[in-house]
Design a protein around this motif. Structure first.
Motif, PDB file in Angstrom:
ATOM      1  N   ASN A 178       0.903  -1.084   0.144  1.00 49.32           N
ATOM      2  CA  ASN A 178       0.097   0.111  -0.076  1.00 49.32           C
ATOM      3  C   ASN A 178       0.878   1.353   0.081  1.00 49.32           C
ATOM      4  O   ASN A 178       0.577   2.367  -0.791  1.00 49.32           O
ATOM      5  CB  ASN A 178      -1.033   0.066   1.138  1.00 49.32           C
ATOM      6  CG  ASN A 178      -1.677   1.095   0.987  1.00 49.32           C
ATOM      7  OD1 ASN A 178      -2.541   1.480   0.241  1.00 49.32           O
ATOM      8  ND2 ASN A 178      -2.211   1.717   2.395  1.00 49.32           N
TER       9      ASN A 178
ATOM     10  N   PHE B  83       3.814  -5.363  -8.387  1.00 42.71           N
ATOM     11  CA  PHE B  83       2.277  -4.965  -8.489  1.00 42.71           C
ATOM     12  C   PHE B  83       2.130  -3.781  -7.985  1.00 42.71           C
ATOM     13  O   PHE B  83       0.950  -3.117  -8.195  1.00 42.71           O
ATOM     14  CB  PHE B  83       1.570  -6.316  -7.798  1.00 42.71           C
ATOM     15  CG  PHE B  83       1.423  -7.320  -8.409  1.00 42.71           C
ATOM     16  CD1 PHE B  83       0.680  -7.677  -9.772  1.00 42.71           C
ATOM     17  CD2 PHE B  83       2.181  -8.662  -8.055  1.00 42.71           C
ATOM     18  CE1 PHE B  83       0.691  -8.860 -10.328  1.00 42.71           C
ATOM     19  CE2 PHE B  83       2.507  -9.760  -8.989  1.00 42.71           C
ATOM     20  CZ  PHE B  83       1.335  -9.805 -10.105  1.00 42.71           C
ATOM     21  N   SER B  84       2.865  -3.113  -7.044  1.00 47.31           N
ATOM     22  CA  SER B  84       2.623  -1.620  -6.730  1.00 47.31           C
ATOM     23  C   SER B  84       2.667  -0.824  -8.027  1.00 47.31           C
ATOM     24  O   SER B  84       1.944   0.299  -8.094  1.00 47.31           O
ATOM     25  CB  SER B  84       3.759  -1.237  -5.724  1.00 47.31           C
ATOM     26  OG  SER B  84       5.029  -1.057  -6.481  1.00 47.31           O
TER      27      SER B  84
ATOM     28  N   ILE C 154      -2.343   0.603 -14.588  1.00 46.72           N
ATOM     29  CA  ILE C 154      -3.767   0.712 -15.005  1.00 46.72           C
ATOM     30  C   ILE C 154      -3.947   2.214 -15.482  1.00 46.72           C
ATOM     31  O   ILE C 154      -4.834   2.482 -16.304  1.00 46.72           O
ATOM     32  CB  ILE C 154      -4.411   0.595 -13.514  1.00 46.72           C
ATOM     33  CG1 ILE C 154      -4.394  -0.454 -12.744  1.00 46.72           C
ATOM     34  CG2 ILE C 154      -6.006   1.188 -13.683  1.00 46.72           C
ATOM     35  CD1 ILE C 154      -4.936  -1.657 -13.574  1.00 46.72           C
TER      36      ILE C 154
ATOM     37  N   MET D  93       2.450   1.604  -3.528  1.00 44.09           N
ATOM     38  CA  MET D  93       1.624   2.075  -4.392  1.00 44.09           C
ATOM     39  C   MET D  93       1.279   3.683  -4.314  1.00 44.09           C
ATOM     40  O   MET D  93       1.115   4.381  -5.134  1.00 44.09           O
ATOM     41  CB  MET D  93      -0.010   1.466  -4.110  1.00 44.09           C
ATOM     42  CG  MET D  93       0.023  -0.167  -4.622  1.00 44.09           C
ATOM     43  SD  MET D  93      -1.417  -0.855  -4.309  1.00 44.09           S
ATOM     44  CE  MET D  93      -2.397   0.111  -5.505  1.00 44.09           C
TER      45      MET D  93
ATOM     46  N   ILE E 135       2.000  -2.211 -11.239  1.00 42.72           N
ATOM     47  CA  ILE E 135       1.102  -2.414 -12.114  1.00 42.72           C
ATOM     48  C   ILE E 135      -0.261  -1.809 -11.724  1.00 42.72           C
ATOM     49  O   ILE E 135      -1.061  -1.508 -12.458  1.00 42.72           O
ATOM     50  CB  ILE E 135       1.025  -3.933 -12.287  1.00 42.72           C
ATOM     51  CG1 ILE E 135       2.263  -4.558 -12.737  1.00 42.72           C
ATOM     52  CG2 ILE E 135      -0.167  -4.489 -13.075  1.00 42.72           C
ATOM     53  CD1 ILE E 135       2.414  -4.290 -14.484  1.00 42.72           C
ATOM     54  N   PHE E 136      -0.832  -1.675 -10.315  1.00 41.87           N
ATOM     55  CA  PHE E 136      -2.067  -1.380 -10.014  1.00 41.87           C
ATOM     56  C   PHE E 136      -1.988   0.055 -10.208  1.00 41.87           C
ATOM     57  O   PHE E 136      -2.973   0.698  -9.656  1.00 41.87           O
ATOM     58  CB  PHE E 136      -2.209  -1.785  -8.500  1.00 41.87           C
ATOM     59  CG  PHE E 136      -2.438  -3.328  -8.300  1.00 41.87           C
ATOM     60  CD1 PHE E 136      -2.979  -3.879  -9.595  1.00 41.87           C
ATOM     61  CD2 PHE E 136      -1.997  -4.264  -7.365  1.00 41.87           C
ATOM     62  CE1 PHE E 136      -3.147  -5.422  -9.729  1.00 41.87           C
ATOM     63  CE2 PHE E 136      -2.137  -5.419  -7.392  1.00 41.87           C
ATOM     64  CZ  PHE E 136      -2.752  -5.939  -8.697  1.00 41.87           C
ATOM     65  N   THR E 137      -0.638   0.866 -10.273  1.00 43.29           N
ATOM     66  CA  THR E 137      -0.900   2.353 -10.326  1.00 43.29           C
ATOM     67  C   THR E 137      -0.559   2.737 -11.555  1.00 43.29           C
ATOM     68  O   THR E 137      -1.604   3.154 -12.472  1.00 43.29           O
ATOM     69  CB  THR E 137       0.016   3.093  -9.367  1.00 43.29           C
ATOM     70  OG1 THR E 137       1.525   2.381  -9.562  1.00 43.29           O
ATOM     71  CG2 THR E 137      -0.427   2.788  -7.874  1.00 43.29           C
TER      72      THR E 137
END
Length: 247
Positions: free
Chosen positions: A2, A93-94, A101, A5, A96-98
């Motif tokens: 978190n 993934f921090s 996207i 991100m 990828i998810f920010t």
């Protein structure tokens, strides 16, 4: 993850004006490309989309890798996350998810918004299975966006990462797979293998998805190609982090 991100979102915040400008400018390309058939339905206009597909492959990987690298003013991409002892999954993934996207939204809006508008306003024409095709296009564009980040993170040197992304999405897709298809089909006499090589190219996947009948082969190649390539770059990044190969 978190915290990472939030940190990634803070870095990207400074690039939002540039991203918005790129989205608007690139979003005008389908319109300009279709001026000669602007009153026609989607099936007719989409037949002219080859130039847009090539633009997607030539422009967006460079933009995404360049922005990902430029968010770090000092040090190498991922340097601080690695030195802090974060796991590979958290680091990858921090981003990828920010960033991933955000890039995906940008590339989908830029390349698809005009055609969606045409479909609703002018009709689909011969463009059948529109929803399935659109979902497949999103998966392909997600592969472009996410793999651009992964390649840049794997290299960890922004300028070289940009060059590597260009090589990946242009040399391999535009030259490599078509050559292998020609070699296996024409020289070796293996047409089925040649067909699979043709379906492996992201450029061909986009062209087939928007202009040819949608069958199980294109669906499998799009989905498996996304999973396999993502897993490949993730494995290489994880290997580099574990060995602490930081230069």
């Amino acid at each position: 993850m978190n915290r990472m991100m939030k940190a990634e979102a803070f870095r990207l915040k400074r690039r939002l004006p540039f991203l918005i400008a790129c989205t608007v400018i690139c979003g005008l390309m389908p319109l300009v490309n279709s001026l000669s058939v602007i009153d026609q339905d989607l099936g007719t206009q989409i037949a002219w989309s080859g130039v847009i597909i090539m633009a997607v492959m030539m422009i967006f990987p460079l933009i995404f890798s360049g922005i990902s690298g430029s968010t770090y003013d000092q040090g190498k991409l991922g340097f601080y996350e690695i030195m802090a002892g974060n796991k590979t999954s958290g680091i990858v993934f921090s981003k990828i998810f920010t960033a991933g996207i955000l890039y995906l939204v940008m590339i989908v809006v830029s390349s698809c918004a005009y055609y969606v508008f045409v479909g609703f306003s002018k009709g689909l024409g011969s463009f059948d299975h529109a929803l399935i095709r659109f979902l497949l296009v999103i998966v392909i564009l997600a592969r472009v966006a996410f793999c651009s980040i992964l390649i840049t993170l794997m290299i960890r040197r922004p300028p070289i990462g940009v060059a590597a992304c260009y090589a990946r999405f242009m040399i391999i897709d535009v030259t490599g797979f078509p050559f292998l298809a020609w070699l296996s089909g024409t020289v070796m006499g293996l047409p089925k293998l040649a067909l699979h090589f043709n379906y492996m190219s992201l450029t061909n996947q986009l062209m087939i998805t928007v202009s040819e009948p949608v069958g199980s082969m294109i669906v499998l190649h799009v989905l498996l190609g996304f999973v396999i390539e993502f897993a490949l770059w993730y494995f290489i990044i994880d290997l580099g982090i574990r060995k602490r190969k930081i230069a």
